[in-house]
Design an enzyme around this catalytic site. Structure first.
Site, PDB file in Angstrom:
ATOM      1  N   GLU A 140      16.832  -9.940 -13.417  1.00 53.93           N
ATOM      2  CA  GLU A 140      16.792 -10.954 -14.467  1.00 53.93           C
ATOM      3  C   GLU A 140      18.004 -10.768 -15.343  1.00 53.93           C
ATOM      4  OE1 GLU A 140      13.199 -10.105 -16.562  1.00 53.93           O
ATOM      5  OE2 GLU A 140      11.895 -10.985 -15.058  1.00 53.93           O
ATOM      6  N   LYS A 171      19.722  -9.922 -18.724  1.00 53.54           N
ATOM      7  CA  LYS A 171      19.291  -9.193 -19.917  1.00 53.54           C
ATOM      8  C   LYS A 171      19.845  -9.973 -21.108  1.00 53.54           C
ATOM      9  CE  LYS A 171      18.977  -4.597 -21.956  1.00 53.54           C
ATOM     10  NZ  LYS A 171      19.214  -4.965 -23.357  1.00 53.54           N
ATOM     11  N   ARG A 202      13.383  -9.177 -28.952  1.00 49.92           N
ATOM     12  CA  ARG A 202      12.197  -9.214 -28.100  1.00 49.92           C
ATOM     13  C   ARG A 202      11.019  -9.774 -28.887  1.00 49.92           C
ATOM     14  NH1 ARG A 202      10.624  -4.522 -24.154  1.00 49.92           N
ATOM     15  NH2 ARG A 202       8.670  -5.265 -23.285  1.00 49.92           N
ATOM     16  N   ARG A 230       9.215  -5.824 -31.328  1.00 52.44           N
ATOM     17  CA  ARG A 230       9.082  -4.605 -30.540  1.00 52.44           C
ATOM     18  C   ARG A 230       8.337  -3.514 -31.282  1.00 52.44           C
ATOM     19  NH1 ARG A 230      13.153  -0.949 -27.372  1.00 52.44           N
ATOM     20  NH2 ARG A 230      12.232   0.692 -28.594  1.00 52.44           N
ATOM     21  N   GLU A 255      12.674 -13.020 -24.681  1.00 54.58           N
ATOM     22  CA  GLU A 255      13.752 -12.672 -25.604  1.00 54.58           C
ATOM     23  C   GLU A 255      14.131 -13.933 -26.359  1.00 54.58           C
ATOM     24  OE1 GLU A 255      14.612  -9.500 -25.742  1.00 54.58           O
ATOM     25  OE2 GLU A 255      16.654  -9.373 -26.522  1.00 54.58           O
ATOM     26  N   PHE A 269       9.986 -13.600 -19.909  1.00 50.98           N
ATOM     27  CA  PHE A 269      10.132 -12.744 -18.729  1.00 50.98           C
ATOM     28  C   PHE A 269       8.846 -12.045 -18.297  1.00 50.98           C
ATOM     29  CE2 PHE A 269      12.007 -10.269 -22.335  1.00 50.98           C
ATOM     30  CZ  PHE A 269      11.091  -9.230 -22.406  1.00 50.98           C
ATOM     31  N   ARG A 274       8.536   4.154 -20.838  1.00 48.21           N
ATOM     32  CA  ARG A 274       9.817   3.954 -20.188  1.00 48.21           C
ATOM     33  C   ARG A 274       9.632   4.495 -18.780  1.00 48.21           C
ATOM     34  NH1 ARG A 274      14.330   3.276 -22.877  1.00 48.21           N
ATOM     35  NH2 ARG A 274      13.492   4.056 -24.829  1.00 48.21           N
ATOM     36  N   LYS A 323      17.762  -1.096 -16.802  1.00 47.04           N
ATOM     37  CA  LYS A 323      18.805  -1.957 -17.364  1.00 47.04           C
ATOM     38  C   LYS A 323      20.167  -1.548 -16.840  1.00 47.04           C
ATOM     39  CE  LYS A 323      18.516   0.686 -21.598  1.00 47.04           C
ATOM     40  NZ  LYS A 323      18.433   0.758 -23.029  1.00 47.04           N
TER      41      LYS A 323
HETATM   42  P1  AMP Z   1      17.318  -1.868 -24.683  1.00 43.07           P
HETATM   43  O1  AMP Z   1      16.820  -2.289 -26.040  1.00 43.07           O
HETATM   44  O2  AMP Z   1      18.802  -1.900 -24.552  1.00 43.07           O
HETATM   45  O3  AMP Z   1      16.691  -0.588 -24.228  1.00 43.07           O
HETATM   46  O4  AMP Z   1      16.823  -2.950 -23.627  1.00 43.07           O
HETATM   47  C1  AMP Z   1      15.510  -3.395 -23.574  1.00 43.07           C
HETATM   48  C2  AMP Z   1      15.399  -4.736 -24.257  1.00 43.07           C
HETATM   49  O5  AMP Z   1      16.091  -5.750 -23.548  1.00 43.07           O
HETATM   50  C3  AMP Z   1      13.998  -5.269 -24.303  1.00 43.07           C
HETATM   51  O6  AMP Z   1      13.248  -4.684 -25.331  1.00 43.07           O
HETATM   52  C4  AMP Z   1      14.226  -6.754 -24.535  1.00 43.07           C
HETATM   53  O7  AMP Z   1      14.341  -7.004 -25.908  1.00 43.07           O
HETATM   54  C5  AMP Z   1      15.586  -7.006 -23.933  1.00 43.07           C
HETATM   55  N1  AMP Z   1      15.588  -7.921 -22.769  1.00 43.07           N
HETATM   56  C6  AMP Z   1      16.462  -8.925 -22.569  1.00 43.07           C
HETATM   57  N2  AMP Z   1      16.247  -9.559 -21.412  1.00 43.07           N
HETATM   58  C7  AMP Z   1      15.179  -8.946 -20.838  1.00 43.07           C
HETATM   59  C8  AMP Z   1      14.471  -9.133 -19.607  1.00 43.07           C
HETATM   60  N3  AMP Z   1      14.809 -10.063 -18.736  1.00 43.07           N
HETATM   61  N4  AMP Z   1      13.423  -8.298 -19.376  1.00 43.07           N
HETATM   62  C9  AMP Z   1      13.070  -7.333 -20.240  1.00 43.07           C
HETATM   63  N5  AMP Z   1      13.701  -7.112 -21.403  1.00 43.07           N
HETATM   64  C10 AMP Z   1      14.757  -7.903 -21.707  1.00 43.07           C
END
Ligand code: AMP
Length: 649
Positions: free
Chosen positions: A285, A287, A292, A308, A338, A401, A476, A482
């Site tokens: 998907e 990102k 969120r 979140r 998102e 998502f 996690r 990611k």
């Molecule tokens: P990070 O905050 O960098 O650890 O990345 C996780 C965050 O990416 C999630 O909490 C979401 O806010 C965001 N996100 C964006 N696109 C997506 C997606 N397709 N699936 C899940 N999370 C996503």
């Protein structure tokens, strides 16, 4: 039940970092706890008085707490501050000052968990005019009734700084052992039958915790049920009694309107590793670079949006709520997506900073303006009014998502592939509601090309998901991985780190802070560990705002739970509160930063080389939600694997 029992357990918990030992301590404590106090004991041991989603926060100001300690100890506030500076935290200062006093006091009835819990709730709930005085009075009363060693933990609790490292998983381990009549041990030590029963119990408890976000409720339900079964069914086998407890736990269901803790992602830095990790087939998907949102749509037409951190975001985003309702075909749903700011004319996605403006709290000044305004208009009104002004200016599109619940059906253990299908069938795509772009790939080249496509469309990278993955709240796991663009310039990902100190600016930056000392929270050892000093990536306005925001958080000594190896101390120590995102060239071994000390090499920690502020304050993260030392070790090792050598700072 005496609060002293809790305080003794806390002291022992502080002295160990081993998860099994902690679980055993929790088990011992719960065995001593009457069923109707299980909830308070669980909440208190995690430093709170209610589940997070209720938004009931203690966090008394340091000033007020100092006043209360001074009053009870019969000393000047100055003396409390001096003691705190000498001992490193206000809890220890209270203990020391009260112990001098207590020799004079002969009799006092012991402080109970019931009264502490009730008083803490009073403190949290007291609001409006004169509330500070009322809070002070309650705290003084409580401290005057406590033993010095109890006062230590009470002070830390009211300030929101208990941080014993008792995580949900630890409590769940203790509970699983209790309701299966076993002891706390690793699964490898168990015989097959014990393991099977323990895993079954753990899965049921975990599920209940996932859907309710309320560990207190889960613990109370399980322990009440097992006690009741023991009473009513004497003569039954242990297995039958366990069965009764699990039956009760399984009654805990998802409630629309009660947020689930957000599932989190792991990170990897190469397409090969990702495809490999996901078993040769990955759902990809975009990102999206936004905020969120977990949306709860109920059968009365109401929509609630949660961040979140489980905060209610509905007042700031009424347009998102309305758009989701309009796109939904069914009655009830819990979905995740998102929220991304889009250009009002072209519909093109805008970077994160735009949506964070809609949230109305990008930096300190805005936040304070919000607070002062809310006194006049009332919080919701003030936020909603300013929100309305921004709605037209900064429209939002929500990229869905995930779906966790749909018309009576809980879907969190349904495989991702099926969840996405259900999501697509239940929600229409409209101008403001989209389905996250999805593609299933089986080879790294296809993943790379999807990544290029994502970046070209303004996403910050991609999320690779396991097709069979279930939704694990607050966890996690390798179900979501990611993959961001940053690794091209340096480390495979940005890091979220908490500010624990600051350095005065020089030259043009005089009067502001010119650099910040950043740390990572180590949940296993319940302490902060320093990672780098960041001085680049800030513009003048940000530095000015950061100064205003951080100055009131200054303390004279390092934060109590900061593990230090540093030689050059910052000019100002700061209470760990604000989380910043930084990028960097690489992770290096470091003789001065304490992050992951000794984990990679004896007498060395890890640091970020050439750290840079990415222009993103992680308002959605608390001080203990940072990137962890374990994750930083993983980033380091991956890098070593890629370059084939370790570098030293
Ligand atoms: P990070 O905050 O960098 O650890 O990345 C996780 C965050 O990416 C999630 O909490 C979401 O806010 C965001 N996100 C964006 N696109 C997506 C997606 N397709 N699936 C899940 N999370 C996503």
């Amino acid at each position: 039940m005496e609060y002293g029992l809790l305080a003794e357990t806390y002291a022992r918990a502080e002295a160990t970092a081993k998860r099994l030992e902690l679980a055993d301590l929790v088990k011992g404590l719960l065995e001593e706890t009457p069923v109707d106090l299980v909830r308070p004991v669980i909440y208190l041991s995690q430093g709170r008085i209610a589940p997070d989603f209720q938004g009931i926060e203690l966090g008394l100001s340091e000033k007020l707490t100092i006043g209360a300690i001074a009053g009870v100890a019969g000393v000047q506030e100055k003396e409390v501050v001096t003691k705190r500076n000498e001992l490193g935290d206000l809890g220890s200062a209270a203990e020391r000052l009260l112990s001098k006093k207590s020799q004079a006091t002969l009799f006092r009835s012991p402080l109970t968990v019931e009264s502490v819990f009730a008083k803490l709730q009073d403190i949290a709930r007291t609001a409006g005019t004169g509330s500070q005085d009322k809070k002070l009075k309650i705290l003084r009363l409580m401290l005057s009734e406590s033993e010095p060693y109890e006062a230590k933990y009470l002070v830390r609790t009211v300030m929101g700084k208990l941080r014993l490292g008792i995580q949900d998983a630890t409590v769940l381990d203790a509970l699983a052992a209790m309701i299966t009549y076993g002891k706390v041990e690793t699964v490898t030590e168990m015989d097959e039958e014990t393991r099977r029963r323990r895993e079954e119990a753990k899965a049921a408890l975990e599920y209940a915790n996932d859907v309710s976000s309320d560990l207190g409720l889960v613990a109370e339900t399980a322990l009440k049920a097992i006690k009741e079964a023991e009473r009513r069914l004497s003569g039954e086998t242990e297995e039958a009694l366990t069965g009764k407890a699990l039956e009760a736990v399984k009654q805990i269901r998802l409630t629309v309107g009660v947020p689930l803790r957000a599932m989190l992602a792991e990170r990897l830095s190469s397409a090969e590793e990702i495809v490999d990790k996901l078993g040769g087939k990955a759902a990809l998907e975009y990102k999206y670079d936004g905020l969120r949102i977990q949306a709860h749509l109920d059968d009365k037409g109401t929509v609630k949006l949660f961040s979140r951190r489980l905060e209610d975001l509905t007042p700031q985003f009424p347009d998102v709520a309305e758009a989701l309702r309009g796109a939904f075909e069914g009655k009830e749903a819990v979905v995740e997506g998102e929220a991304v700011a889009v250009d009002a004319e072209s519909g093109r996605m805008l970077p994160f900073q735009a949506v964070s403006q809609r949230r109305g709290r990008k930096y300190g000044i805005t936040e304070r303006a919000e607070a002062s305004q809310s006194q006049v208009f009332g919080v919701q009104e003030g936020v909603a009014r300013r929100g309305a002004e921004k709605i037209t200016e900064i429209p939002i599109a929500t990229y869905l998502f995930d779906v966790l619940y749909l018309d009576g059906e809980e879907l969190i253990r349904t495989p991702y592939e099926e969840r996405r299908k259900r999501l697509a069938a239940a929600f229409d795509e409209t101008a403001r509601v989209k389905h996250a772009r999805l593609e299933v790939v089986e080879d790294p080249a296809a993943l790379e090309s999807f990544m290029q496509d994502a970046l070209a469309h303004g996403a910050e990278g991609i999320m690779a998901k396991s097709l069979s993955g279930v939704y694990k709240a607050g966890n996690r796991e390798w179900q979501w991985i990611k993959y961001k663009a940053d690794y091209v310039e340096g480390i495979a990902d940005t890091l979220d780190l908490v500010v624990v100190g600051a350095f005065h600016g020089q030259g043009r930056r005089k009067g502001w802070y010119g650099a910040f000392l950043l740390a990572s929270w180590n949940p296993d050892d319940a302490r902060f560990e320093t990672v780098c000093r960041v001085a680049t990536g800030f513009d003048d306005q940000q530095l000015q705002e950061l100064r205003e925001r951080l100055e009131p958080k200054a303390i004279d000594v390092p934060p109590k739970d900061l593990f230090l190896k540093l030689v050059e101390k910052p000019d100002v120590w700061l209470e760990p509160e604000l989380v910043m995102e930084v990028s960097g060239a690489e992770i290096t071994l470091s003789p001065v930063h304490s992050c992951a000390w000794g984990m990679v090499r004896p007498d060395a920690g890890l640091a970020v080389r050439f750290p840079r502020f990415t222009d993103r304050l992680r308002e959605d993260k608390g001080p203990t939600d940072t990137t962890t030392p374990d994750e930083i070790v993983a980033l380091y090792q991956r890098q070593v694997k890629v370059t084939g050598q370790a570098t030293a700072e």
